[in-house]
Design an enzyme around this catalytic site. Structure first.
Site, mmCIF file in Angstrom:
data_model
loop_
_atom_site.group_PDB
_atom_site.id
_atom_site.type_symbol
_atom_site.label_atom_id
_atom_site.label_comp_id
_atom_site.label_asym_id
_atom_site.label_seq_id
_atom_site.Cartn_x
_atom_site.Cartn_y
_atom_site.Cartn_z
ATOM 1 N N CYS A 152 -2.886 1.166 7.116
ATOM 2 C CA CYS A 152 -2.837 0.570 8.452
ATOM 3 C C CYS A 152 -3.503 1.479 9.465
ATOM 4 O O CYS A 152 -4.151 1.021 10.397
ATOM 5 C CB CYS A 152 -1.399 0.285 8.860
ATOM 6 S SG CYS A 152 -0.362 1.738 8.826
ATOM 7 N N GLU A 159 5.841 -3.528 11.721
ATOM 8 C CA GLU A 159 4.660 -2.652 11.655
ATOM 9 C C GLU A 159 3.554 -3.488 11.031
ATOM 10 O O GLU A 159 3.653 -3.862 9.861
ATOM 11 C CB GLU A 159 4.902 -1.469 10.728
ATOM 12 C CG GLU A 159 6.042 -0.575 11.109
ATOM 13 C CD GLU A 159 6.188 0.565 10.114
ATOM 14 O OE1 GLU A 159 6.581 1.643 10.547
ATOM 15 O OE2 GLU A 159 5.930 0.379 8.916
ATOM 16 N N ASN A 168 0.788 -1.244 0.000
ATOM 17 C CA ASN A 168 0.000 0.000 0.000
ATOM 18 C C ASN A 168 0.818 1.291 0.000
ATOM 19 O O ASN A 168 0.317 2.330 -0.397
ATOM 20 C CB ASN A 168 -1.025 -0.006 1.151
ATOM 21 C CG ASN A 168 -0.384 -0.108 2.502
ATOM 22 O OD1 ASN A 168 0.779 -0.503 2.631
ATOM 23 N ND2 ASN A 168 -1.117 0.231 3.539
HETATM 24 P P1 NAP Z 1 1.424 -9.007 3.543
HETATM 25 O O1 NAP Z 1 0.610 -9.824 2.639
HETATM 26 O O2 NAP Z 1 1.647 -9.473 4.910
HETATM 27 O O3 NAP Z 1 2.830 -8.777 2.786
HETATM 28 C C1 NAP Z 1 3.805 -7.900 3.304
HETATM 29 C C2 NAP Z 1 5.153 -8.271 2.740
HETATM 30 O O4 NAP Z 1 5.582 -9.523 3.279
HETATM 31 C C3 NAP Z 1 5.171 -8.461 1.225
HETATM 32 O O5 NAP Z 1 6.384 -7.946 0.726
HETATM 33 C C4 NAP Z 1 5.114 -9.971 1.082
HETATM 34 O O6 NAP Z 1 5.615 -10.423 -0.143
HETATM 35 C C5 NAP Z 1 6.025 -10.369 2.242
HETATM 36 N N1 NAP Z 1 5.934 -11.745 2.708
HETATM 37 C C6 NAP Z 1 4.870 -12.570 2.733
HETATM 38 N N2 NAP Z 1 5.221 -13.756 3.301
HETATM 39 C C7 NAP Z 1 6.524 -13.674 3.640
HETATM 40 C C8 NAP Z 1 7.461 -14.559 4.263
HETATM 41 N N3 NAP Z 1 7.133 -15.781 4.644
HETATM 42 N N4 NAP Z 1 8.716 -14.129 4.456
HETATM 43 C C9 NAP Z 1 9.094 -12.898 4.065
HETATM 44 N N5 NAP Z 1 8.259 -12.010 3.477
HETATM 45 C C10 NAP Z 1 6.984 -12.387 3.269
HETATM 46 O O7 NAP Z 1 0.801 -7.522 3.666
HETATM 47 P P2 NAP Z 1 0.205 -6.568 2.530
HETATM 48 O O8 NAP Z 1 -1.111 -7.112 2.071
HETATM 49 O O9 NAP Z 1 1.242 -6.263 1.501
HETATM 50 O O10 NAP Z 1 -0.034 -5.222 3.345
HETATM 51 C C11 NAP Z 1 -1.217 -4.944 4.038
HETATM 52 C C12 NAP Z 1 -1.029 -5.138 5.522
HETATM 53 O O11 NAP Z 1 0.059 -4.357 5.976
HETATM 54 C C13 NAP Z 1 -2.227 -4.680 6.346
HETATM 55 O O12 NAP Z 1 -2.481 -5.604 7.366
HETATM 56 C C14 NAP Z 1 -1.769 -3.354 6.931
HETATM 57 O O13 NAP Z 1 -2.421 -2.972 8.122
HETATM 58 C C15 NAP Z 1 -0.305 -3.613 7.132
HETATM 59 N N6 NAP Z 1 0.410 -2.353 7.167
HETATM 60 C C16 NAP Z 1 0.878 -1.925 8.371
HETATM 61 C C17 NAP Z 1 1.507 -0.692 8.455
HETATM 62 C C18 NAP Z 1 2.014 -0.174 9.776
HETATM 63 O O14 NAP Z 1 2.777 0.782 9.742
HETATM 64 N N7 NAP Z 1 1.649 -0.748 10.909
HETATM 65 C C19 NAP Z 1 1.671 0.091 7.315
HETATM 66 C C20 NAP Z 1 1.184 -0.388 6.107
HETATM 67 C C21 NAP Z 1 0.560 -1.618 6.037
HETATM 68 P P3 NAP Z 1 4.619 -10.845 -1.345
HETATM 69 O O15 NAP Z 1 3.845 -9.650 -1.710
HETATM 70 O O16 NAP Z 1 5.549 -11.286 -2.413
HETATM 71 O O17 NAP Z 1 3.759 -11.947 -0.798
#
Ligand code: NAP
Length: 487
Positions: free
Chosen positions: A292, A258, A162
């Protein structure tokens, strides 16, 4: 700018040891959330490729940590400038790749340019300290501790879809200025934008091997990357599910996490309801709720709920819905799986008795803003993070009930409190189990030098420029044991 990272058939390459390379014959298609058009393909790297990237990072870090700090900071200044120059081009990529509208894309890029510059300046203020032994009983000033801050080594930066520019640079820049090398893995959705950012750092003069990129299927290389013996820090932003998985398997590697959120907006009887409604609508629906820190539930005192809703509804109905290319406020979600999930939460709530105050129109992954009233704790939407344009309103009888429901969430990122009474604001802030409480504003991450902390399932550690710098360095102590007698 695209020439080096992209070959003619639109297969984007990875930055490895200073050059852009194709690592395998396997490619992953990157589709636009706007209409499914294929924007390009990225390399599906394999474990051996990841191994090489980490090796390059490890070897190059030795010279990088010995590069004078002011030179490292100058490179970041250059990256900040380059990013600003390329804002228009990059914003078009963001619009197509992650469906973020033009104004939000430009603002993400500008903010990131400022972030990198501020980080370069803040990095120059890293300092150590000296401590005399005499402060502790039984020791004299002839025992002297000389403390410096040193980099950790290889930092793995993993970003979500995002904010592919901001949440990548907010990891890469503090890591680099402090003398770490970086292995950067962007989210697959948003990977082209991430590679573009890496190109900016590369063009700014980050030496070969100090920044390497990894693209590929996280199911195949993710675990390998985060459990590799030669990594020294993991800086991760993404879902709680992925974050918890990484935390479980990574072992004794320090990390910043995060993760997800379920930020409440708590509206009290004395609140300025017009102002609260404006913040709530902006906070809930900006980038279609895919943030988030989006407001993901309203907890309002029952006696003023109707009045608040009267003010919220017309604002939500006015939001433009459509293509990011036309700068619509509500744009298609990242994919249809996400919009189907949002719809399933709405269906569950309505089935269990929530009142649908708006139309609920879904066309593939584009959903019009939805507001649900009289949401109760048996509904999934009361607890789940939808990551879409839906706002549940929960009516509460008093402040204590608002605190109870707020703290019952597994998440604890931010909370907003709308009141004119400073004493109540302080009382509530003290009781809420979150990293940040915003008084009379929607939750937000910036300004980026403020601390940003998620508690419970929302994260681990504190981000924010100086805090990230702190996390990615460690104290190294040299103890001088001087002779008691002077010569
Ligand atoms: P996600 O599906 O968890 O993916 C995040 C990252 O992790 C991606 O680069 C993904 O790669 C990678 N990943 C997945 N499995 C992994 C593994 N086993 N080992 C290493 N890396 C791995 O999250 P998203 O859908 O991109 O983002 C949305 C989420 O992020 C929401 O829950 C949001 O609240 C949270 N978020 C939190 C913050 C904060 O500051 N707290 C800010 C922004 C977003 P792939 O895409 O290649 O699977």
């Amino acid at each position: 700018m695209f020439k080096e990272i992209c070959s003619n058939h639109k297969a984007y390459k990875n930055l490895y040891n200073g050059t852009w390379i194709e690592s395998s014959n396997n490619l992953i298609e990157i589709k636009s959330p706007i209409d499914g058009t294929i924007l390009g393909r990225v390399q599906a790297m394999e474990k051996e490729d990841v191994n090489k990237a980490i090796k390059a990072a490890k070897e190059s870090q030795i010279a990088w940590k010995n590069t004078p700090l002011n030179q490292r900071a100058s490179i970041l200044h250059k990256a900040s400038e380059l990013l600003k120059e390329k804002a228009e081009e990059l914003s078009i990529l963001l619009q197509f790749e992650i469906g973020k509208n033009k104004s939000s894309s430009l603002s993400e890029i500008k903010r990131t340019s400022d972030f990198i510059k501020f980080t370069a300046d803040e990095g120059k203020h890293i300092k150590g300290e000296t401590l005399g032994g005499e402060n502790f009983p039984g020791f004299s000033k002839n025992k002297l501790s000389f403390v410096t801050r040193v980099p950790l080594g290889v930092v793995v930066c993993i970003s979500p879809f995002n904010y592919p520019i901001n949440l990548a640079a907010s990891k890469i820049a503090p890591a680099l200025v402090t003398g770490n090398s970086v292995v950067f893995k962007p989210a697959t959705k948003g990977a082209i934008s991430g590679l573009y950012l890496a190109q900016i750092f590369n063009k700014a003069g980050v030496p070969a091997g100090v920044l390497n990129t990894i693209t590929g299927k996280s199911s195949e290389i993710g675990d390998f990357l985060v459990t590799h013996k030669d990594i020294n820090f993991i800086n991760f932003t993404g879902s709680t599910k992925t974050g918890e998985h990484i935390a479980k398997i990574a072992g004794m590697v320090p990390m910043l996490m995060e993760l997800g959120g379920k930020d409440p907006a708590i509206v009290l009887k004395d609140a300025d309801l017009k102002k609260a409604a404006e913040h709530i609508v902006k906070g809930a629906f900006n980038y279609s709720g895919q943030r988030c820190t989006a407001i993901k539930r309203v907890l309002v005192i029952d006696s003023i709920a109707d009045k608040l809703i009267e003010k919220i509804l017309p604002l939500a109905e006015k939001l433009s819905v459509g293509s990011p290319l036309e700068d619509a406020f509500i744009t298609p979600l990242i994919d249809e799986k996400s919009s189907d999930f949002v719809e399933s939460l709405i269906e569950d709530a309505v089935k269990k008795g929530a009142t649908l105050l708006t139309k609920n129109k879904q066309s593939k992954n584009l959903i019009t803003p939805v507001i649900l009233d009289r949401v109760t704790s048996d509904m999934q939407i009361a607890w789940e993070e939808p990551f879409g344009p839906v706002l549940p309103i929960i009516r509460v009888k008093d402040i204590e009930e608002a605190i109870k429901i707020s703290n019952a969430s597994k998440y604890g990122l931010q909370a907003s409190v709308f009141t004119k009474d400073i004493n109540t604001a302080f009382y509530l802030s003290d009781k809420l189990d979150v990293g940040t409480v915003q008084i009379n504003n929607e939750p937000e991450r910036g300004p980026d030098h403020f601390p940003f902390t998620g508690v419970k399932a929302s994260g681990m550690g504190t981000q924010g420029i100086k805090y990230s710098i702190d996390a990615m360095t460690r104290r190294k102590t040299i103890v001088f044991n001087l002779d008691e007698k002077t010569p």
